[in-house]
Enzyme design. Structure first.
Site, mmCIF file in Angstrom:
data_model
loop_
_atom_site.group_PDB
_atom_site.id
_atom_site.type_symbol
_atom_site.label_atom_id
_atom_site.label_comp_id
_atom_site.label_asym_id
_atom_site.label_seq_id
_atom_site.Cartn_x
_atom_site.Cartn_y
_atom_site.Cartn_z
ATOM 1 N N GLU A 1 77.939 -15.119 36.012
ATOM 2 C CA GLU A 1 77.573 -14.568 37.438
ATOM 3 C C GLU A 1 76.129 -14.247 37.434
ATOM 4 O OE1 GLU A 1 79.686 -11.041 38.467
ATOM 5 O OE2 GLU A 1 78.176 -10.231 39.837
ATOM 6 N N ARG B 1 69.703 -10.976 43.001
ATOM 7 C CA ARG B 1 68.841 -9.811 42.993
ATOM 8 C C ARG B 1 67.365 -10.165 42.852
ATOM 9 N NH1 ARG B 1 72.475 -5.393 39.571
ATOM 10 N NH2 ARG B 1 74.431 -6.163 40.479
ATOM 11 N N LYS C 1 86.844 -7.107 41.908
ATOM 12 C CA LYS C 1 86.044 -6.335 41.240
ATOM 13 C C LYS C 1 86.096 -4.879 41.281
ATOM 14 C CE LYS C 1 82.080 -7.549 39.612
ATOM 15 N NZ LYS C 1 80.821 -7.933 39.241
HETATM 16 O O1 LIG Z 1 74.884 -3.611 38.860
HETATM 17 C C1 LIG Z 1 75.680 -3.661 37.730
HETATM 18 C C2 LIG Z 1 75.873 -4.949 37.082
HETATM 19 O O2 LIG Z 1 76.674 -5.736 38.022
HETATM 20 C C3 LIG Z 1 76.633 -5.133 35.797
HETATM 21 O O3 LIG Z 1 76.512 -3.458 35.429
HETATM 22 P P1 LIG Z 1 75.865 -3.335 33.961
HETATM 23 O O4 LIG Z 1 74.575 -3.566 33.820
HETATM 24 O O5 LIG Z 1 76.340 -1.695 33.829
HETATM 25 O O6 LIG Z 1 76.785 -3.815 32.800
HETATM 26 C C1 LIG Z 2 78.124 -5.363 40.733
HETATM 27 C C2 LIG Z 2 78.078 -6.992 40.995
HETATM 28 O O1 LIG Z 2 78.709 -7.528 40.095
HETATM 29 C C3 LIG Z 2 77.530 -7.668 41.913
HETATM 30 O O2 LIG Z 2 76.440 -7.083 42.417
HETATM 31 O O3 LIG Z 2 77.983 -8.617 42.615
#
Ligand SMILES: O=C[C@H](O)COP(=O)(O)O
Ligand SMILES: CC(=O)C(=O)O
Length: 212
Positions: free
Chosen positions: A45, A49, A133
């Site tokens: 994924e 961002r 999710k």
């Molecule tokens: O915003 C969080 C991401 O989706 C993944 O989270 P993480 O960095 O805590 O594994």
């Molecule tokens: C949190 C996550 O996986 C997302 O930003 O899509």
């Protein structure tokens, strides 16, 4: 159309972990994805961002055999369509809005919408989405919280993400309502920036053999 459960589960069960990636430099995307695939994590994924995330997805889609590239942090219709055009084979969102679900309903591409409360899960079930999710997993209550949802909301299955680590992942993976977990620990920003492909492969390998 409602969520295609078979196609969505194929992404969620390709491996126990979906790495969540923040890629600044698209030139890093191919060696990074190759390391993840070698380590046994094909579904990856790449979050929208960063300004060049779509380019990173396109490069992985076109060049990395065995990868299942997906787009994360897809918040609206415009991002959804751009992510598909770049070659995303699945889409992830930290939450869900009616507009996002409306555009996803027009495509047969797995969307994993985010939910963190019983009401959010109920709304998504009403809309035909049962593979979700759970975000932000640790901060929202962790594995014990998610376990409490499994009896009243038995139809929903999750990919917990947010604060999950190699140590914490088994607590989630043993739950009946969990199909996989997501996280950035396998390939964080520092590992990607420093071209640590061997380290990423090693962490991917450890994640790929996780069991609940
Ligand atoms: O915003 C969080 C991401 O989706 C993944 O989270 P993480 O960095 O805590 O594994
Ligand atoms: C949190 C996550 O996986 C997302 O930003 O899509």
């Amino acid at each position: 159309m409602p969520q295609n459960i078979e196609k969505t589960e194929a992404v969620m069960t390709a491996a126990p972990v979906i790495p969540v990636l923040i890629v600044e430099d698209p030139a890093k995307a191919v060696p990074m994805a190759e390391a993840l695939v070698r380590g046994g994590l094909p579904a990856i994924e790449i979050t929208l961002r960063t300004p060049r995330a779509l380019e990173a997805i396109r490069l992985v889609a076109e060049n990395v055999e065995g990868a299942i590239p997906g787009a994360g942090t897809v918040l609206n219709e415009e991002q959804y369509e751009a992510a598909l055009a770049a070659g995303s084979q699945f889409i992830v969102s930290p939450g869900a809005t009616p507009a996002l679900l409306d555009v996803a309903d027009k495509h047969d591409v797995p969307l994993l919408p985010g939910a963190a409360t019983a009401s959010e899960v109920m709304y998504l079930l009403e809309r035909g989405y049962s593979r979700l999710k759970f975000f932000p997993a640790e901060q929202a209550g962790g594995a014990s919280y998610l376990k409490s949802l499994s009896s009243p909301l038995a139809g929903a299955k999750f990919c917990p993400t947010g604060g999950v680590t190699l140590d914490k992942a088994p607590d989630y993976l043993k739950l009946q309502n969990v199909l996989c977990v997501g996280g950035s620990w396998i390939a964080d920003a520092k590992a990607i920036a420093s071209d640590d492909w061997a380290g990423i492969e090693e962490r991917a390998r450890a994640a790929a053999t996780l069991r609940g």
